[in-house]
Design a protein around this motif. Structure first.
Motif, mmCIF file in Angstrom:
data_model
loop_
_atom_site.group_PDB
_atom_site.id
_atom_site.type_symbol
_atom_site.label_atom_id
_atom_site.label_comp_id
_atom_site.label_asym_id
_atom_site.label_seq_id
_atom_site.Cartn_x
_atom_site.Cartn_y
_atom_site.Cartn_z
ATOM 1 N N CYS A 34 0.842 -1.195 0.000
ATOM 2 C CA CYS A 34 0.000 0.000 0.000
ATOM 3 C C CYS A 34 0.876 1.243 0.000
ATOM 4 O O CYS A 34 1.734 1.410 0.876
ATOM 5 C CB CYS A 34 -0.907 -0.011 1.230
ATOM 6 S SG CYS A 34 -1.995 1.421 1.325
ATOM 7 N N HIS A 35 0.677 2.124 -0.968
ATOM 8 C CA HIS A 35 1.462 3.362 -1.090
ATOM 9 C C HIS A 35 0.774 4.453 -0.269
ATOM 10 O O HIS A 35 -0.053 5.216 -0.771
ATOM 11 C CB HIS A 35 1.591 3.762 -2.557
ATOM 12 C CG HIS A 35 2.313 2.743 -3.390
ATOM 13 N ND1 HIS A 35 3.670 2.797 -3.620
ATOM 14 C CD2 HIS A 35 1.877 1.619 -4.009
ATOM 15 C CE1 HIS A 35 4.045 1.771 -4.377
ATOM 16 N NE2 HIS A 35 2.972 1.041 -4.609
ATOM 17 N N ARG A 36 1.126 4.532 0.993
ATOM 18 C CA ARG A 36 0.451 5.439 1.915
ATOM 19 C C ARG A 36 0.925 6.881 1.786
ATOM 20 O O ARG A 36 0.368 7.771 2.442
ATOM 21 C CB ARG A 36 0.633 4.958 3.355
ATOM 22 C CG ARG A 36 -0.101 3.642 3.648
ATOM 23 C CD ARG A 36 0.044 3.221 5.089
ATOM 24 N NE ARG A 36 -0.697 2.001 5.379
ATOM 25 C CZ ARG A 36 -1.964 1.978 5.774
ATOM 26 N NH1 ARG A 36 -2.619 3.112 5.927
ATOM 27 N NH2 ARG A 36 -2.570 0.839 6.019
ATOM 28 N N GLU A 37 1.947 7.128 0.982
ATOM 29 C CA GLU A 37 2.363 8.519 0.798
ATOM 30 C C GLU A 37 1.314 9.316 0.029
ATOM 31 O O GLU A 37 1.321 10.548 0.043
ATOM 32 C CB GLU A 37 3.711 8.584 0.078
ATOM 33 C CG GLU A 37 3.692 8.161 -1.391
ATOM 34 C CD GLU A 37 3.785 6.662 -1.592
ATOM 35 O OE1 GLU A 37 3.924 6.227 -2.744
ATOM 36 O OE2 GLU A 37 3.723 5.928 -0.582
ATOM 37 N N THR A 56 -2.753 9.533 -0.072
ATOM 38 C CA THR A 56 -4.031 9.105 0.468
ATOM 39 C C THR A 56 -5.132 9.372 -0.558
ATOM 40 O O THR A 56 -5.064 10.327 -1.326
ATOM 41 C CB THR A 56 -4.358 9.852 1.764
ATOM 42 O OG1 THR A 56 -4.327 11.270 1.519
ATOM 43 C CG2 THR A 56 -3.366 9.502 2.844
ATOM 44 N N ARG A 90 -4.804 3.320 -0.689
ATOM 45 C CA ARG A 90 -5.868 3.073 0.296
ATOM 46 C C ARG A 90 -6.777 4.281 0.447
ATOM 47 O O ARG A 90 -6.330 5.424 0.427
ATOM 48 C CB ARG A 90 -5.269 2.723 1.659
ATOM 49 C CG ARG A 90 -6.307 2.385 2.719
ATOM 50 C CD ARG A 90 -5.643 1.996 4.032
ATOM 51 N NE ARG A 90 -6.624 1.633 5.044
ATOM 52 C CZ ARG A 90 -7.205 2.497 5.874
ATOM 53 N NH1 ARG A 90 -6.881 3.783 5.801
ATOM 54 N NH2 ARG A 90 -8.093 2.097 6.767
#
Length: 213
Positions: free
Chosen positions: A8-11, A13, A112
């Motif tokens: 998951c690329h949380r940088e 949102t 996400r």
């Protein structure tokens, strides 16, 4: 034996409402007014105020429409994965959205979104015969959020009208719009629901899978 990973690329949102925008951050806004396929959407870049001068030349992994909106293309992740593969000397096979790495690892890259769409929220309001899933379990399901992953090519679809004895074929063109589609992915919710099955429910599930095959 192989391993399944969700990266998951949380940088970045993902938000569903423009009111949730944070002007100092890079974010992605869910857009559904561009006639995407079912369960798909487009992701609009919401860039910081100091970064408004974007072009498709300076940002090759974005698309700017006639209204000046900036959308992320799927090649953004493809470029990232290709660069990572070179650094580690690893080959991968793209099955979209799944990446098979070295025959041992299956990986999915995703973004996400904490807020659930309305069609998924209905799951928590519908009648629950048999009291499944359990009430205390629903809060945990809501907290998982949803993910957006890249899509494979959208295939042609067929439809048969038995009243008119008429069959229709909808041909999908493979233009640049294919690069803008992202698919809704609920794998963590589905995983938790399976963990909440009773032994009897699990046996019924296995039998139904056997019958289907």
């Amino acid at each position: 034996m192989d391993y399944d990973y969700l990266e998951c690329h949380r940088e970045l949102t993902v938000i569903r409402n423009i009111a949730d925008r944070q002007f100092e951050r890079w974010q992605l806004l869910v857009v559904t007014d561009m006639a995407p396929p079912p369960q798909c959407c487009c992701l609009q870049w919401l860039v910081p105020v100091h970064s408004i001068f974007l072009t498709e030349c300076t940002f090759p992994y974005c698309h700017i429409d006639a209204h000046g909106r900036v959308f992320m293309k799927k090649n953004r992740l493809k470029m990232f994965i290709a660069e990572s593969g070179k650094d580690f000397g690893v080959d991968f096979i793209n099955h979209c959205p799944l990446l098979a790495i070295g025959g041992m690892v299956d990986m999915v890259h995703a973004f996400r979104c904490a807020k659930l769409p309305e069609d998924i929220n209905y799951f928590f309001r519908r009648p629950k015969p048999g009291h499944w899933p359990r009430t205390k379990f629903l809060t945990q399901l809501k907290d998982t959020g949803i993910f957006f992953v890249w899509t494979a090519h959208v295939e042609n679809t067929t439809n048969w009208d038995p009243c008119k004895h008429l069959g229709t074929l909808t041909v999908q063109t493979f233009g640049n719009t294919q690069e803008l589609y992202w698919r809704l992915y609920t794998n963590l919710m589905e995983r938790l629901l399976m963990f909440d099955l009773t032994i009897t429910q699990m046996k019924v599930y296995v039998i139904m899978k056997i019958i289907r095959k």
